[in-house]
Design a protein around this motif. Structure first.
Motif, PDB file in Angstrom:
ATOM      1  N   VAL A 189      -8.474  -2.787   9.615  1.00  0.00           N
ATOM      2  CA  VAL A 189      -7.053  -3.057   9.824  1.00  0.00           C
ATOM      3  C   VAL A 189      -6.438  -3.668   8.566  1.00  0.00           C
ATOM      4  N   LEU A 190      -7.120  -4.634   7.973  1.00  0.00           N
ATOM      5  CA  LEU A 190      -6.587  -5.297   6.771  1.00  0.00           C
ATOM      6  C   LEU A 190      -6.463  -4.321   5.618  1.00  0.00           C
ATOM      7  N   LYS A 191      -7.476  -3.454   5.428  1.00  0.00           N
ATOM      8  CA  LYS A 191      -7.384  -2.438   4.374  1.00  0.00           C
ATOM      9  C   LYS A 191      -6.211  -1.497   4.631  1.00  0.00           C
ATOM     10  N   GLY A 192      -6.030  -1.140   5.891  1.00  0.00           N
ATOM     11  CA  GLY A 192      -4.938  -0.246   6.239  1.00  0.00           C
ATOM     12  C   GLY A 192      -3.579  -0.853   5.975  1.00  0.00           C
ATOM     13  N   LEU A 193      -3.423  -2.122   6.334  1.00  0.00           N
ATOM     14  CA  LEU A 193      -2.150  -2.801   6.085  1.00  0.00           C
ATOM     15  C   LEU A 193      -1.853  -2.895   4.594  1.00  0.00           C
ATOM     16  N   LEU A 194      -2.864  -3.232   3.805  1.00  0.00           N
ATOM     17  CA  LEU A 194      -2.675  -3.314   2.353  1.00  0.00           C
ATOM     18  C   LEU A 194      -2.319  -1.957   1.771  1.00  0.00           C
ATOM     19  N   ALA A 195      -2.978  -0.908   2.246  1.00  0.00           N
ATOM     20  CA  ALA A 195      -2.698   0.437   1.748  1.00  0.00           C
ATOM     21  C   ALA A 195      -1.282   0.872   2.104  1.00  0.00           C
ATOM     22  N   ARG A 196      -0.844   0.567   3.323  1.00  0.00           N
ATOM     23  CA  ARG A 196       0.510   0.931   3.735  1.00  0.00           C
ATOM     24  C   ARG A 196       1.551   0.171   2.911  1.00  0.00           C
ATOM     25  N   MET A 197       1.299  -1.106   2.662  1.00  0.00           N
ATOM     26  CA  MET A 197       2.231  -1.901   1.854  1.00  0.00           C
ATOM     27  C   MET A 197       2.321  -1.361   0.434  1.00  0.00           C
ATOM     28  N   ALA A 199       1.690   1.726  -0.559  1.00  0.00           N
ATOM     29  CA  ALA A 199       2.381   3.018  -0.533  1.00  0.00           C
ATOM     30  C   ALA A 199       3.886   2.833  -0.368  1.00  0.00           C
ATOM     31  N   ALA A 200       4.285   1.877   0.457  1.00  0.00           N
ATOM     32  CA  ALA A 200       5.716   1.631   0.676  1.00  0.00           C
ATOM     33  C   ALA A 200       6.386   1.164  -0.609  1.00  0.00           C
ATOM     34  N   ARG A 201       5.713   0.276  -1.354  1.00  0.00           N
ATOM     35  CA  ARG A 201       6.275  -0.201  -2.621  1.00  0.00           C
ATOM     36  C   ARG A 201       6.400   0.947  -3.623  1.00  0.00           C
ATOM     37  N   LYS A 202       5.376   1.813  -3.641  1.00  0.00           N
ATOM     38  CA  LYS A 202       5.378   2.933  -4.576  1.00  0.00           C
ATOM     39  C   LYS A 202       6.503   3.908  -4.278  1.00  0.00           C
TER      40      LYS A 202
END
Length: 466
Positions: A189-197, A199-202
């Motif tokens: 879950v933590l890896k997923g949240l970091l990845a989504r954040m 991607a959103a910034r990018k």
């Protein structure tokens, strides 16, 4: 009632009214009718007013973080009439180990708060190296596996407050499908949240919303919402109350709807009913229906009004995990959130009883319920005076419990509507139980009906608020 409509909407609760309002907005000339079983539109939403006290019969409000709900408020002219209690200004409590524990809402404050030990906080990072849990685990089993047992009492409180449910029965795939998808896609879950954040910034899609959402209601209570939503409908023209639907059938060019008094036809049929009412109507049409019903639970509200020399703690209220062996599920500090709910010089609290674990408590008579609820809340809050007002408000609507096999039911719904063009299914328990859940889905489906184009909705990653 006409013999034929372009669209018939079954159910005049929040889902049905949201669908009707959106359809009126997108296609003003659309010929539709809303059919409601009870004597009034509004469904589970209702407000009890007595002796200057305002108490909710159903939901007490909704968060202002759903764009569809906020747009609906603008469309019906209620956006400037809302009363808001920001989560950033109102503290929440969990009654644990015999005392009220203040719960922060931001990750940094939660990390620093002395709610669990530092070893238990570090255990949360174990999520980074735990493979996805297979099967359809309960919320309790899943949280224990991914983050450790120290969080269980707090998550118990969350799902007690949200569903009046038992997190040993609610499944994580059912109540938090977005979070579950992160675990499956990223292995954590933590890896997923970091990845989504990242991607959103990018992509430049960073959410610019500042701060936490606010609990929203109205000066005279939540009934204002459904009263205003239904004001554009005319009884006997496109709104029919006291009309129980006994069956629905597929026809060569649409659907037929049979009530206790007549049968009418429609090109499009929208089921905006509580989930079990929908399943009952659809069961004769599909022998492969995976579930004939989902479990339901009920809660009763026992409201107490005191003179304002009784000091209520600041904030929204408190929730009680099962391990505390309390009579109450929790208590709302109603006059803290919405000060105009009482006569001048008084305070109001609303205690909640029953739920999935303790349905037997709802069988108690009003006097016993009042005595037990008052004893419990007085002990927890240190209240020594008797209330000047009390009222037991028993439920008219059950709360669907999203437990085993619920995801399969959602998959069946999607397949069934795909095979039956012109059929739309939403309502209480389909994809969630909150007002925002119902409004969001109804608005999306009404848009699909109006423009004839399906609109994909990904599983939402819901934040947890106490």
């Amino acid at each position: 009632m006409n013999n034929h409509y372009q669209t018939i909407i079954l159910g005049g609760g929040v889902s049905g009214l949201s669908f009707a309002r959106t359809l009126q907005k997108l296609d003003p000339g659309h010929d539709f009718a809303v059919i409601e079983q009870s004597s009034r539109p509004g469904g589970a939403v209702g407000t009890h007013q007595e002796n200057g006290f305002i108490v909710e019969l159903g939901p007490h409000g909704f968060l202002d973080n759903c764009p569809e709900s906020q747009q609906l408020l603008k469309d019906i002219g209620l956006d400037h009439k809302c009363v808001k209690a920001p989560l950033s200004k109102f503290v929440r409590y969990v009654y644990l180990n015999g005392k009220l524990n203040l719960i922060p809402q931001t990750p940094r404050k939660i990390l620093m708060a002395p709610l669990i030990s530092w070893p238990d906080k570090l255990r949360i990072l174990g999520d980074l190296c735990k493979p996805p849990l297979q099967g359809e685990p309960t919320v309790a089993k899943w949280v224990d596996y991914r983050f450790g047992p120290a969080l269980l009492p707090y998550l118990d409180a969350v799902f007690t407050g949200t569903y009046a449910g038992d997190f040993n029965r609610l499944t994580i795939d059912s109540v938090m499908p977005g979070v579950r998808s992160l675990e499956k896609e990223y292995g954590s879950v933590l890896k997923g949240l970091l990845a989504r954040m990242k991607a959103a910034r990018k992509e430049g899609k960073v959410n610019n919303r500042q701060g936490l959402p606010a609990m929203t209601s109205f000066g005279d209570g939540m009934h204002t919402l459904v009263t205003t939503m239904s004001s554009s409908l005319s009884q006997g023209e496109n709104l029919f109350v006291n009309s129980e639907v006994t069956s629905i059938d597929r026809t060569s060019d649409g659907w037929s709807v049979t009530t206790a008094t007549r049968s009418v036809s429609t090109t499009n049929l929208v089921l905006c009913l509580p989930i079990n009412s929908t399943l009952e109507l659809l069961a004769p049409l599909d022998p492969e229906l995976p579930l004939k019903s989902v479990p339901q639970t009920w809660i009763t509200t026992v409201a107490f009004g005191f003179t304002d020399d009784v000091v209520i703690p600041p904030g929204f209220g408190f929730l009680t995990p099962e391990q505390e062996n309390r009579f109450l599920l929790g208590t709302l500090f109603s006059s803290n959130m919405f000060p105009d709910r009482t006569p001048k010089g008084h305070v109001l609290i609303e205690t909640l009883v029953g739920g999935r674990r303790h349905p037997e408590r709802l069988a108690l008579d009003d006097k016993t319920l009042t005595q037990k609820a008052l004893s419990d809340v007085s002990d927890i809050l240190g209240i020594t005076k008797l209330p000047v007002y009390s009222r037991v408000l028993r439920p008219t609507s059950g709360i669907p419990q999203l437990e085993q096999n619920y995801p399969q039911l959602l998959h069946w719904r999607d397949e069934f509507t795909r095979k039956n063009p012109g059929l739309f299914i939403c309502g209480f328990g389909w994809g969630g139980i909150g007002l925002n859940d119902m409004i969001k889905t109804s608005v999306r489906l009404a848009g699909e009906l109006a423009d004839g184009c399906a609109r994909k909705m990904d599983a939402e990653i819901k934040k947890i608020y106490f």
